[in-house]
Design a protein around this motif. Sequence first.
Motif, PDB file in Angstrom:
ATOM      1  N   MET A  86       0.850  -1.176   0.000  1.00  0.00           N
ATOM      2  CA  MET A  86       0.000   0.000   0.000  1.00  0.00           C
ATOM      3  C   MET A  86       0.893   1.236   0.000  1.00  0.00           C
ATOM      4  O   MET A  86       1.966   1.246   0.576  1.00  0.00           O
ATOM      5  N   ASP A  87       0.440   2.271  -0.602  1.00  0.00           N
ATOM      6  CA  ASP A  87       1.155   3.535  -0.725  1.00  0.00           C
ATOM      7  C   ASP A  87       1.448   4.130   0.655  1.00  0.00           C
ATOM      8  O   ASP A  87       0.551   4.273   1.480  1.00  0.00           O
ATOM      9  N   PRO A  88       2.720   4.498   0.926  1.00  0.00           N
ATOM     10  CA  PRO A  88       3.058   5.094   2.224  1.00  0.00           C
ATOM     11  C   PRO A  88       2.282   6.370   2.534  1.00  0.00           C
ATOM     12  O   PRO A  88       1.986   6.647   3.690  1.00  0.00           O
ATOM     13  N   ILE A  89       1.938   7.133   1.519  1.00  0.00           N
ATOM     14  CA  ILE A  89       1.190   8.364   1.750  1.00  0.00           C
ATOM     15  C   ILE A  89      -0.215   8.029   2.266  1.00  0.00           C
ATOM     16  O   ILE A  89      -0.706   8.665   3.201  1.00  0.00           O
ATOM     17  N   VAL A  90      -0.830   7.014   1.690  1.00  0.00           N
ATOM     18  CA  VAL A  90      -2.159   6.597   2.132  1.00  0.00           C
ATOM     19  C   VAL A  90      -2.078   6.070   3.558  1.00  0.00           C
ATOM     20  O   VAL A  90      -2.909   6.410   4.414  1.00  0.00           O
ATOM     21  N   ARG A  91      -1.067   5.258   3.838  1.00  0.00           N
ATOM     22  CA  ARG A  91      -0.914   4.693   5.178  1.00  0.00           C
ATOM     23  C   ARG A  91      -0.639   5.775   6.219  1.00  0.00           C
ATOM     24  O   ARG A  91      -1.183   5.735   7.321  1.00  0.00           O
ATOM     25  N   SER A  92       0.199   6.742   5.876  1.00  0.00           N
ATOM     26  CA  SER A  92       0.495   7.800   6.838  1.00  0.00           C
ATOM     27  C   SER A  92      -0.739   8.680   7.055  1.00  0.00           C
ATOM     28  O   SER A  92      -1.006   9.120   8.176  1.00  0.00           O
ATOM     29  N   SER A  93      -1.518   8.901   6.011  1.00  0.00           N
ATOM     30  CA  SER A  93      -2.756   9.667   6.156  1.00  0.00           C
ATOM     31  C   SER A  93      -3.746   8.928   7.051  1.00  0.00           C
ATOM     32  O   SER A  93      -4.444   9.547   7.866  1.00  0.00           O
ATOM     33  N   ALA A  94      -3.798   7.612   6.916  1.00  0.00           N
ATOM     34  CA  ALA A  94      -4.678   6.815   7.766  1.00  0.00           C
ATOM     35  C   ALA A  94      -4.237   6.909   9.226  1.00  0.00           C
ATOM     36  O   ALA A  94      -5.073   7.003  10.135  1.00  0.00           O
ATOM     37  N   ALA A  95      -2.931   6.901   9.470  1.00  0.00           N
ATOM     38  CA  ALA A  95      -2.420   7.019  10.834  1.00  0.00           C
ATOM     39  C   ALA A  95      -2.787   8.376  11.429  1.00  0.00           C
ATOM     40  O   ALA A  95      -3.193   8.465  12.593  1.00  0.00           O
ATOM     41  N   VAL A  96      -2.678   9.419  10.638  1.00  0.00           N
ATOM     42  CA  VAL A  96      -3.058  10.756  11.100  1.00  0.00           C
ATOM     43  C   VAL A  96      -4.550  10.785  11.427  1.00  0.00           C
ATOM     44  O   VAL A  96      -4.968  11.335  12.455  1.00  0.00           O
ATOM     45  N   ALA A  97      -5.357  10.174  10.566  1.00  0.00           N
ATOM     46  CA  ALA A  97      -6.801  10.137  10.811  1.00  0.00           C
ATOM     47  C   ALA A  97      -7.118   9.408  12.110  1.00  0.00           C
ATOM     48  O   ALA A  97      -7.970   9.848  12.890  1.00  0.00           O
ATOM     49  N   LEU A  98      -6.414   8.307  12.370  1.00  0.00           N
ATOM     50  CA  LEU A  98      -6.616   7.596  13.635  1.00  0.00           C
ATOM     51  C   LEU A  98      -6.273   8.484  14.821  1.00  0.00           C
ATOM     52  O   LEU A  98      -6.980   8.498  15.823  1.00  0.00           O
ATOM     53  N   GLY A  99      -5.183   9.217  14.708  1.00  0.00           N
ATOM     54  CA  GLY A  99      -4.800  10.121  15.789  1.00  0.00           C
ATOM     55  C   GLY A  99      -5.841  11.192  16.030  1.00  0.00           C
ATOM     56  O   GLY A  99      -6.121  11.555  17.168  1.00  0.00           O
ATOM     57  N   ASN A 100      -6.448  11.664  14.966  1.00  0.00           N
ATOM     58  CA  ASN A 100      -7.478  12.688  15.087  1.00  0.00           C
ATOM     59  C   ASN A 100      -8.757  12.155  15.720  1.00  0.00           C
ATOM     60  O   ASN A 100      -9.564  12.933  16.227  1.00  0.00           O
ATOM     61  N   MET A 101      -8.920  10.838  15.712  1.00  0.00           N
ATOM     62  CA  MET A 101     -10.106  10.226  16.310  1.00  0.00           C
ATOM     63  C   MET A 101     -10.032  10.217  17.834  1.00  0.00           C
ATOM     64  O   MET A 101     -11.038  10.022  18.502  1.00  0.00           O
ATOM     65  N   GLY A 102      -8.849  10.418  18.381  1.00  0.00           N
ATOM     66  CA  GLY A 102      -8.689  10.447  19.837  1.00  0.00           C
ATOM     67  C   GLY A 102      -9.091   9.141  20.485  1.00  0.00           C
ATOM     68  O   GLY A 102      -8.675   8.072  20.046  1.00  0.00           O
ATOM     69  N   GLU A 103      -9.932   9.233  21.497  1.00  0.00           N
ATOM     70  CA  GLU A 103     -10.333   8.055  22.270  1.00  0.00           C
ATOM     71  C   GLU A 103     -11.004   6.987  21.404  1.00  0.00           C
ATOM     72  O   GLU A 103     -10.888   5.796  21.673  1.00  0.00           O
ATOM     73  N   ALA A 104     -11.686   7.389  20.361  1.00  0.00           N
ATOM     74  CA  ALA A 104     -12.362   6.441  19.478  1.00  0.00           C
ATOM     75  C   ALA A 104     -11.372   5.514  18.761  1.00  0.00           C
ATOM     76  O   ALA A 104     -11.755   4.459  18.273  1.00  0.00           O
ATOM     77  N   ALA A 105     -10.117   5.899  18.712  1.00  0.00           N
ATOM     78  CA  ALA A 105      -9.106   5.098  18.026  1.00  0.00           C
ATOM     79  C   ALA A 105      -8.436   4.069  18.933  1.00  0.00           C
ATOM     80  O   ALA A 105      -7.590   3.310  18.470  1.00  0.00           O
ATOM     81  N   THR A 106      -8.819   4.005  20.197  1.00  0.00           N
ATOM     82  CA  THR A 106      -8.127   3.108  21.125  1.00  0.00           C
ATOM     83  C   THR A 106      -8.205   1.650  20.698  1.00  0.00           C
ATOM     84  O   THR A 106      -7.294   0.889  20.984  1.00  0.00           O
ATOM     85  N   GLN A 107      -9.262   1.260  19.989  1.00  0.00           N
ATOM     86  CA  GLN A 107      -9.346  -0.128  19.530  1.00  0.00           C
ATOM     87  C   GLN A 107      -8.277  -0.450  18.492  1.00  0.00           C
ATOM     88  O   GLN A 107      -7.989  -1.616  18.237  1.00  0.00           O
ATOM     89  N   TYR A 108      -7.686   0.572  17.899  1.00  0.00           N
ATOM     90  CA  TYR A 108      -6.664   0.370  16.878  1.00  0.00           C
ATOM     91  C   TYR A 108      -5.242   0.462  17.428  1.00  0.00           C
ATOM     92  O   TYR A 108      -4.275   0.362  16.674  1.00  0.00           O
ATOM     93  N   ILE A 109      -5.109   0.652  18.724  1.00  0.00           N
ATOM     94  CA  ILE A 109      -3.781   0.774  19.323  1.00  0.00           C
ATOM     95  C   ILE A 109      -2.894  -0.430  19.005  1.00  0.00           C
ATOM     96  O   ILE A 109      -1.724  -0.244  18.645  1.00  0.00           O
TER      97      ILE A 109
END
Length: 60
Positions: free
Chosen positions: A1-24
Amino acid sequence: MDPIVRSSAAVALGNMGEAATQYIPDILNFLKDEKVDPIVRSRAAEALGMSDKGQLMNRP
């Protein structure tokens, strides 16, 4: 997968805050895998830092 897409997904998870804890566990896997693009790992670390701190303390 494209690193840009993956890094954008990681940023999106970070922006989710507490809702992203299942993805830790997934975020931690990115950080452990040295084959993952360094930019993706960096964004994963940022996402981890933006997630709920209380949940992190309960992880192995």
